[in-house]
Motif scaffolding. Structure first.
Motif, PDB file in Angstrom:
ATOM      1  N   VAL A 164       3.421  70.819  16.167  1.00  0.00           N
ATOM      2  CA  VAL A 164       2.068  70.830  15.617  1.00  0.00           C
ATOM      3  C   VAL A 164       1.657  72.253  15.246  1.00  0.00           C
ATOM      4  CG1 VAL A 164      -0.352  70.232  16.030  1.00  0.00           C
ATOM      5  CG2 VAL A 164       1.457  68.841  17.036  1.00  0.00           C
ATOM      6  N   GLU A 197      -0.319  62.550  11.356  1.00  0.00           N
ATOM      7  CA  GLU A 197       0.997  62.547  12.002  1.00  0.00           C
ATOM      8  C   GLU A 197       0.928  62.807  13.497  1.00  0.00           C
ATOM      9  OE1 GLU A 197       5.318  64.842  11.397  1.00  0.00           O
ATOM     10  OE2 GLU A 197       3.596  65.344  10.120  1.00  0.00           O
ATOM     11  N   PHE A 198      -0.102  63.566  13.944  1.00  0.00           N
ATOM     12  CA  PHE A 198      -0.186  63.970  15.353  1.00  0.00           C
ATOM     13  C   PHE A 198      -1.549  63.610  15.936  1.00  0.00           C
ATOM     14  CE2 PHE A 198       2.651  66.997  13.193  1.00  0.00           C
ATOM     15  CZ  PHE A 198       3.812  66.815  13.933  1.00  0.00           C
ATOM     16  N   ASP A 199      -1.664  63.680  17.260  1.00  0.00           N
ATOM     17  CA  ASP A 199      -2.908  63.427  17.961  1.00  0.00           C
ATOM     18  C   ASP A 199      -3.991  64.399  17.488  1.00  0.00           C
ATOM     19  OD1 ASP A 199      -4.418  62.293  20.429  1.00  0.00           O
ATOM     20  OD2 ASP A 199      -4.534  64.491  20.659  1.00  0.00           O
ATOM     21  N   GLU A 221      -4.861  67.449  19.694  1.00  0.00           N
ATOM     22  CA  GLU A 221      -3.790  68.435  19.671  1.00  0.00           C
ATOM     23  C   GLU A 221      -3.807  69.216  18.365  1.00  0.00           C
ATOM     24  OE1 GLU A 221       1.031  68.685  20.554  1.00  0.00           O
ATOM     25  OE2 GLU A 221       0.044  66.730  20.363  1.00  0.00           O
ATOM     26  N   VAL A 222      -4.093  68.520  17.272  1.00  0.00           N
ATOM     27  CA  VAL A 222      -4.166  69.173  15.961  1.00  0.00           C
ATOM     28  C   VAL A 222      -5.316  70.176  15.915  1.00  0.00           C
ATOM     29  CG1 VAL A 222      -4.706  68.795  13.519  1.00  0.00           C
ATOM     30  CG2 VAL A 222      -3.075  67.292  14.684  1.00  0.00           C
TER      31      VAL A 222
END
Length: 500
Positions: free
Chosen positions: A32, A55-57, A60-61
């Motif tokens: 990330v 694509e990611f949480d 978290e991004v």
């Protein structure tokens, strides 16, 4: 347009890091973070979050994007605007050169003699190397040495006005400096009487001429002396021979042992070693572990630039060398991780290779504006005085780049020309280099006759790979032992103790 200046590397444990080429800081990373850094080169925060959240949480991004944004806002990290930081033309900056010389450290190196009683096969002041000084029979006289010291002290007095606690260093150099021991005695006595600052004396010698009188003198004046010893008799005598090609190990070893017996508590006696493709590194590692000898101060591989020295080795020789290095690297990493006792030779073998990356410039280590790139010093900071009084910028440079004379002082026009030429011929692409802050290039490593060139055509790409490999080793060690390089830093501090 932004240029991304960052390199990813991985440790043996599988952990990933980003080396930020702007701040020279190493940061733990993940997928990330890496994609955020790449996207923020051209997108704003909101667009980056939008793309990555597919694509990611999301949490978290956001965390990764906010970190990268804060890093770039506070430290200007990761990116450089294309077109900024261009190499400057120094033609109108003689005042800046003078100011740099008036504010930085001076170390004077006196070339007492261009003669030597050894004929080492890898010596850089021989026909083995192109674009270097060659050995002659000339020696410095007292009048030249005295004028050199007077010139040096005159400059130090000016620096003292800005740096009241200034120290200084005088190095006695050759050839073999002890061939001119009478001059050393006279110059030390003269310097002691007239120095405006505390002085530290340094000397490198092949050790063959050490006798009790010289040992007494060295200890009396607290001289740092480095004796060249390449390891076991087999490894040392392979390259370090006399004029008649006789072996030299026994004499050097006996003199070292006598010095240590006579002055067992003298801590300023050390060893300098050299190795090449044919050196038995494993034997040397065992040798220095078993022998009670002074600490190794420096360990260097024979230089490969501008020489056919390495043509003598076969493909099998190189393969055997690489096999030794790989075996020893594993041992080095394990011992450093676990803080185990380690051979002085093994530790220095890799610490010397890792040194440029451990000592890399950080965000607050600002280069002079007239020389913004590489780690070369300003010509004149380190004064190398030839036997005739001509001043060069260091002992490794050839004779086509003089920066002055003790009778006339610094030639600022020459210094200006040298800097401008170096910036143009070596530093034109440094602005877009992600590992520039670790770069070892300097005037001496790039000099040819009246010009500069890279040590090899693919130097920059090779150095980038070396940087990533070295950082991988360093952080593989530090992950398990964060104090692993304390001894290295203490040694660095000791080697630069003349700095005020």
């Amino acid at each position: 347009m932004k240029i991304l200046l960052a390199e990813k590397f991985t440790t043996e444990s599988g952990n990933n890091y980003i080396y930020d080429g702007i701040t020279s800081i190493v940061i733990p990373t993940n997928e990330v973070m890496e994609k955020a850094i790449e996207l923020l080169k051209k997108e704003n925060e909101q667009e980056t979050i939008k793309q990555l959240s597919q694509e990611f949480d999301l949490h978290e991004v956001i965390s990764a994007v906010k970190f990268v944004s804060r890093w770039t806002n506070v430290f200007k990290g990761f990116y450089r605007e294309s077109g900024n930081g261009k190499v400057r033309d120094t033609s109108a900056n003689i005042d800046e050169i003078k100011n740099a010389l008036a504010n930085d450290t001076y170390l004077m190196v006196l070339n007492l003699t261009e003669n030597c009683n050894f004929r080492c096969k890898y010596c850089y002041v021989t026909e083995t190397y192109d674009f270097t000084r060659n050995r002659t029979g000339r020696s410095m006289d007292f009048a030249t040495g005295k004028k050199s010291i007077d010139f040096y002290f005159q400059n130090l007095k000016e620096i003292l006005k800005k740096v009241p606690n200034k120290k200084a260093g005088i190095t006695f150099y050759g050839g073999e400096p002890l061939l001119n021991f009478d001059l050393i005695k006279k110059l030390v006595e003269y310097a002691e009487e007239h120095s405006p600052v505390p002085l530290i004396y340094n000397m490198t010698s092949n050790g063959s001429l050490l006798d009790e009188e010289i040992m007494d003198f060295i200890v009396r004046y607290n001289i740092n002396i480095a004796i060249s010893l390449d390891g076991s008799s087999k490894n040392h005598d392979k390259n370090r021979v006399t004029l008649r090609h006789d072996s030299t190990y026994n004499k050097v070893y006996e003199n070292l042992k006598l010095f240590m017996k006579k002055y067992p508590n003298y801590t300023k006696l050390g060893i300098m070693g050299v190795y090449d493709i044919a050196t038995d590194l494993i034997e040397n590692t065992d040798y220095f572990e078993e022998e009670s000898l002074p600490h190794i101060l420096m360990l260097n591989r024979v230089a490969s630039k501008n020489t056919d020295y390495y043509n003598q080795f076969s493909k099998e020789d190189f393969e055997a060398y690489n096999s030794q290095i790989n075996t020893l690297r594993k041992t080095y990493i394990k011992k450093k991780q676990n803080n185990e006792k380690i051979s002085n030779y093994l530790e220095m073998l890799f610490d010397m290779q890792l040194g440029p990356f451990l000592m890399r410039r950080r965000i607050q280590d600002i280069r002079p504006s007239i020389m913004p790139f590489t780690n070369s010093c300003i010509p004149g900071i380190r004064m190398f005085v030839r036997v005739d009084g001509t001043i060069d910028m260091c002992e490794r440079i050839n004779e086509t780049f003089p920066v002055g004379h003790i009778d006339k002082g610094f030639n600022y026009k020459n210094i200006e020309k040298i800097i401008t030429q170096y910036n143009k011929e070596i530093c034109s692409k440094c602005e877009s280099c992600s590992v520039e802050k670790t770069c070892p290039l300097c005037f001496a490593s790039c000099n040819e006759d009246s010009g500069f060139n890279y040590p090899e055509k693919d130097f920059c790409s090779r150095w980038k790979k070396e940087c990533k490999d070295a950082l991988s080793v360093i952080y593989t060690v530090l992950e398990k032992n964060n104090q692993a390089y304390d001894r290295f830093w203490k040694q660095v501090e000791k080697s630069f103790e003349f700095r005020g």
